[in-house]
Write a protein that holds these residues in place. Sequence first.
Motif, PDB file in Angstrom:
ATOM      1  N   LEU A 196     126.644  88.487  16.495  1.00 33.01           N
ATOM      2  CA  LEU A 196     126.704  87.491  15.413  1.00 33.01           C
ATOM      3  C   LEU A 196     126.242  88.062  14.078  1.00 33.01           C
ATOM      4  N   PHE A 231     128.874  84.182  12.681  1.00 27.42           N
ATOM      5  CA  PHE A 231     129.335  82.901  13.221  1.00 27.42           C
ATOM      6  C   PHE A 231     128.197  81.892  13.206  1.00 27.42           C
ATOM      7  N   PHE A 241     132.504  81.041  22.998  1.00 23.72           N
ATOM      8  CA  PHE A 241     132.257  82.367  22.439  1.00 23.72           C
ATOM      9  C   PHE A 241     132.496  83.381  23.548  1.00 23.72           C
ATOM     10  N   TRP A 242     132.218  84.658  23.294  1.00 30.09           N
ATOM     11  CA  TRP A 242     132.506  85.737  24.242  1.00 30.09           C
ATOM     12  C   TRP A 242     132.114  85.397  25.674  1.00 30.09           C
ATOM     13  N   TRP A 302     126.846  81.780  27.296  1.00 28.33           N
ATOM     14  CA  TRP A 302     128.298  81.537  27.369  1.00 28.33           C
ATOM     15  C   TRP A 302     128.606  80.124  27.883  1.00 28.33           C
ATOM     16  N   THR A 328     130.789  77.163  18.979  1.00 32.88           N
ATOM     17  CA  THR A 328     130.885  77.762  17.647  1.00 32.88           C
ATOM     18  C   THR A 328     131.615  76.781  16.737  1.00 32.88           C
TER      19      THR A 328
END
Length: 381
Positions: A146, A298, A325-326, A350, A355
């Motif tokens: 980030l 982000f 997100f990832w 996660w 976001t």
Amino acid sequence: MIPLAIPNLKGNERRYLSDCIDTNFVSTIGPFVSKFEQQISAASGFSETVATSSGSSALHTALLAVDVKPGDLVICPGLSFIATANAITYCQAQPWLIDIDKRSWTIDPSKVQEALTTQTFVGVDGLPVHRKTGKRVAAILPVYTLGTPADMDAIVEIASSFHVPIVADAAAALGSTYKGRNLSELGTALTIFSFNGNKTVTAGGGGAVSGNNQKIIDLVRHLTTTARVGSDYDHDRVGFNYRLTNLQAAVGCAQMESLNQYVEKKREIARFYCDAFSDLPGVRPFPKPDYANSACWFSGFVLENGDPSGLRKELRNKGIDARPFWKPLNLQLPFSDAPRANLDVSEYIWSRIVTLPCSTGISDDELGIVANSVRQLILAS
Ligand SMILES: *Cc1c(COP(=O)(O)O)cnc(C)c1O
């Protein structure tokens, strides 16, 4: 739809692109490429920068330049964009996944130390060898998640005691600092950046490798330029066509003129959401470790007591591009058999993250709409 993160092209982008066409320099040769490299060096403090076709190609060549070889392991965090682990695989090496610290979402130095201490022995060339697989640990690859630098003093101390070089994935961290120091002063062999379309400053696509060691940067440049020697189609190894074009660099140069302003805007957006949700139960802002001034790539929050997928969907129904997100690298099919430590923090983040729109061109009205919608939905739930 209020978009998640889109480019902000209100500067000299159009003018510089026209220059490329007027001068006929649209390919990898041209004045914007070297100007862009100088701007990146100036912003990050490094003495040398090579612009590349993407952050992924920057990572690939940086790892090759620090001598990551087929059959090696590279330590990286369980939570990152898949490009981090892909680049390791391009070197025919394998990621060794270590969990992140919940206070920064960057790789946890104590867990790196523990893994190296308990699971490796010193090999013939002085690098650690992973007991279970017999693989050499050739590099540590912290990610500045980030836009927040990892805890680099601690990581550098571990890396030097095990004689392992560090390549930092600072893809979205241009403009951040660590303990008041610029990114060039953190002890990495090489640091990479991305200029993909969703980053704070973009070249349409592109990346860069920066460092302070001329020899290693020359090697990166060589690798990205098909390992060409002179101008007569001589090549001394298998290289790559990884250079940035003058067209991309033209956009990048215009964007870099706004870097400070855009990073400030990203920080304002992060503060705005943090304040707007401070009284909401179970809503935790993204981490802000004391040691860093994050580039706040982000923005969003973590929903501590439940699955946020319904909330994300409702926000999208209201025209707000809220996303996950990832996905942790161990949960990605290509890396499901990579050596790994416990990755509970990576998986927790996660499973709980939302976001929110954070383009540098977002208006105050749009920020207000996002904040009010989140508040209403959470208070009604
Ligand atoms: C964006 C990003 C990359 C990849 O950069 P590309 O330019 O898309 O290849 C790598 N690592 C991280 C952490 C990123 O955020």
